[in-house]
Design a protein around this motif. Structure first.
Motif, short mmCIF file in Angstrom:
data_model
loop_
_atom_site.label_atom_id
_atom_site.label_comp_id
_atom_site.label_asym_id
_atom_site.label_seq_id
_atom_site.Cartn_x
_atom_site.Cartn_y
_atom_site.Cartn_z
N SER A 188 -5.23 45.49 -64.40
CA SER A 188 -5.27 44.89 -63.07
C SER A 188 -4.29 43.73 -62.98
O SER A 188 -3.84 43.19 -63.99
CB SER A 188 -6.69 44.40 -62.77
OG SER A 188 -6.96 43.21 -63.45
N GLN A 189 -3.99 43.36 -61.76
CA GLN A 189 -3.03 42.29 -61.50
C GLN A 189 -3.45 41.00 -62.21
O GLN A 189 -2.62 40.29 -62.74
CB GLN A 189 -2.94 42.07 -59.99
CG GLN A 189 -1.93 41.05 -59.55
CD GLN A 189 -0.54 41.61 -59.50
OE1 GLN A 189 -0.28 42.74 -59.86
NE2 GLN A 189 0.38 40.80 -59.06
N ASN A 190 -4.74 40.69 -62.25
CA ASN A 190 -5.20 39.43 -62.82
C ASN A 190 -5.21 39.42 -64.34
O ASN A 190 -5.35 38.37 -64.94
CB ASN A 190 -6.58 39.07 -62.29
CG ASN A 190 -6.52 38.69 -60.82
OD1 ASN A 190 -5.47 38.32 -60.31
ND2 ASN A 190 -7.66 38.79 -60.15
N ASN A 191 -5.11 40.57 -65.00
CA ASN A 191 -5.13 40.60 -66.46
C ASN A 191 -3.74 40.64 -67.07
O ASN A 191 -3.61 40.71 -68.28
CB ASN A 191 -5.96 41.79 -66.95
CG ASN A 191 -7.43 41.59 -66.68
OD1 ASN A 191 -7.90 40.46 -66.55
ND2 ASN A 191 -8.17 42.67 -66.57
N ARG A 214 -0.49 30.98 -66.45
CA ARG A 214 -1.90 30.93 -66.05
C ARG A 214 -2.70 30.04 -67.01
O ARG A 214 -2.37 29.93 -68.19
CB ARG A 214 -2.50 32.32 -65.99
CG ARG A 214 -1.91 33.15 -64.85
CD ARG A 214 -2.82 34.31 -64.50
NE ARG A 214 -2.23 35.10 -63.42
CZ ARG A 214 -2.49 34.90 -62.13
NH1 ARG A 214 -3.29 33.92 -61.77
NH2 ARG A 214 -1.94 35.66 -61.22
N GLU A 215 -3.75 29.49 -66.48
CA GLU A 215 -4.62 28.57 -67.22
C GLU A 215 -5.15 29.19 -68.51
O GLU A 215 -5.13 28.57 -69.56
CB GLU A 215 -5.79 28.19 -66.31
CG GLU A 215 -6.34 26.84 -66.52
CD GLU A 215 -7.28 26.44 -65.40
OE1 GLU A 215 -7.88 25.38 -65.55
OE2 GLU A 215 -7.42 27.17 -64.40
N ASN A 216 -5.64 30.42 -68.42
CA ASN A 216 -6.22 31.10 -69.58
C ASN A 216 -5.36 32.27 -70.03
O ASN A 216 -5.86 33.34 -70.35
CB ASN A 216 -7.63 31.60 -69.25
CG ASN A 216 -8.56 30.47 -68.91
OD1 ASN A 216 -8.56 29.44 -69.58
ND2 ASN A 216 -9.33 30.62 -67.85
N VAL A 217 -4.06 32.11 -70.04
CA VAL A 217 -3.06 33.10 -70.43
C VAL A 217 -3.04 34.31 -69.49
O VAL A 217 -2.01 34.62 -68.94
CB VAL A 217 -3.21 33.58 -71.90
CG1 VAL A 217 -2.14 34.57 -72.25
CG2 VAL A 217 -3.19 32.40 -72.85
N ASP A 218 -4.15 35.00 -69.31
CA ASP A 218 -4.14 36.18 -68.44
C ASP A 218 -5.05 36.06 -67.23
O ASP A 218 -5.27 37.02 -66.52
CB ASP A 218 -4.47 37.44 -69.24
CG ASP A 218 -5.84 37.37 -69.91
OD1 ASP A 218 -6.50 36.32 -69.81
OD2 ASP A 218 -6.23 38.36 -70.52
N SER A 219 -5.62 34.88 -67.00
CA SER A 219 -6.46 34.67 -65.82
C SER A 219 -6.44 33.19 -65.45
O SER A 219 -5.95 32.36 -66.20
CB SER A 219 -7.90 35.13 -66.09
OG SER A 219 -8.48 34.33 -67.10
N GLY A 220 -7.01 32.89 -64.29
CA GLY A 220 -7.06 31.50 -63.85
C GLY A 220 -5.86 31.16 -62.98
O GLY A 220 -5.01 31.99 -62.69
N ASP A 221 -5.82 29.92 -62.57
CA ASP A 221 -4.74 29.45 -61.70
C ASP A 221 -3.49 29.15 -62.53
O ASP A 221 -3.56 28.90 -63.72
CB ASP A 221 -5.17 28.17 -60.98
CG ASP A 221 -6.30 28.42 -59.98
OD1 ASP A 221 -6.40 29.54 -59.46
OD2 ASP A 221 -7.09 27.48 -59.75
N PHE A 222 -2.36 29.16 -61.84
CA PHE A 222 -1.11 28.80 -62.49
C PHE A 222 -1.03 27.29 -62.66
O PHE A 222 -1.52 26.53 -61.83
CB PHE A 222 0.09 29.29 -61.66
CG PHE A 222 0.35 30.75 -61.78
CD1 PHE A 222 1.02 31.26 -62.88
CD2 PHE A 222 -0.07 31.63 -60.80
CE1 PHE A 222 1.28 32.62 -63.00
CE2 PHE A 222 0.17 32.99 -60.90
CZ PHE A 222 0.85 33.48 -62.01
N LEU A 223 -0.40 26.86 -63.75
CA LEU A 223 -0.15 25.45 -64.00
C LEU A 223 1.10 25.30 -64.84
O LEU A 223 1.58 26.26 -65.44
CB LEU A 223 -1.35 24.79 -64.68
CG LEU A 223 -1.92 25.40 -65.97
CD1 LEU A 223 -1.20 24.90 -67.18
CD2 LEU A 223 -3.38 25.07 -66.05
N VAL A 224 1.64 24.09 -64.86
CA VAL A 224 2.85 23.83 -65.64
C VAL A 224 2.49 23.80 -67.12
O VAL A 224 1.61 23.04 -67.55
CB VAL A 224 3.52 22.51 -65.21
CG1 VAL A 224 4.68 22.17 -66.13
CG2 VAL A 224 3.99 22.60 -63.77
N LEU A 225 3.17 24.64 -67.91
CA LEU A 225 2.93 24.70 -69.35
C LEU A 225 3.85 23.75 -70.11
O LEU A 225 3.54 23.35 -71.22
CB LEU A 225 3.13 26.12 -69.87
CG LEU A 225 2.23 27.20 -69.27
CD1 LEU A 225 2.62 28.57 -69.80
CD2 LEU A 225 0.77 26.90 -69.55
#
Length: 125
Positions: A2-5, A23-34
């Motif tokens: 799926s798109q979120n994974n 993404r926050e949890n690599v394959d899920s969650g919101d985007f953030l600056v790494l």
């Protein structure tokens, strides 16, 4: 899958600086600056050939530092000024680990971190 994974990343870059978004949890969650990566400008070179080699080497160092944040990436959107994003996508296609990455690119001016996160979010939603 799926798109979120999917492991999705975005990068804003020019030839001296990059901002990596994921993404926050690599394959899920919101985007953030790494992270932010920069390379120092080259010093004085006695020949054009040496200057070109130094610039290419510094760009490769920048590319390597970006990929350190993107393990097992499935989709990537690269944006920025100039031709660095196209060179980065070509660099990834030469590395077996990144050969199957679905990469897209666009051109944009420098953005704030928050604007970049919003931009990358719209690219994947």
């Amino acid at each position: 899958m799926s798109q979120n994974n999917k492991k999705q990343f975005g990068v804003w870059m020019d030839s001296h600086h990059a901002t990596i978004v994921g993404r926050e949890n690599v394959d899920s969650g919101d985007f953030l600056v790494l992270g932010h990566k920069t390379v120092d400008g080259q010093g004085y070179n006695t020949s054009e050939n040496a200057a070109n080699n130094a610039e290419r080497d510094q760009l490769r160092k920048l590319f390597k530092s970006i990929t350190a944040h993107m393990q097992n990436v499935d989709e990537l959107h690269v944006t920025g000024t100039g031709t660095a994003q196209e060179q980065f996508i070509n660099y990834l296609s030469e590395i077996p680990q990144y050969k199957n990455v679905v990469a897209t690119e666009s051109t944009s001016n420098k953005m704030t971190d928050q604007s970049l996160v919003e931009y990358v979010t719209t690219q994947f939603n």
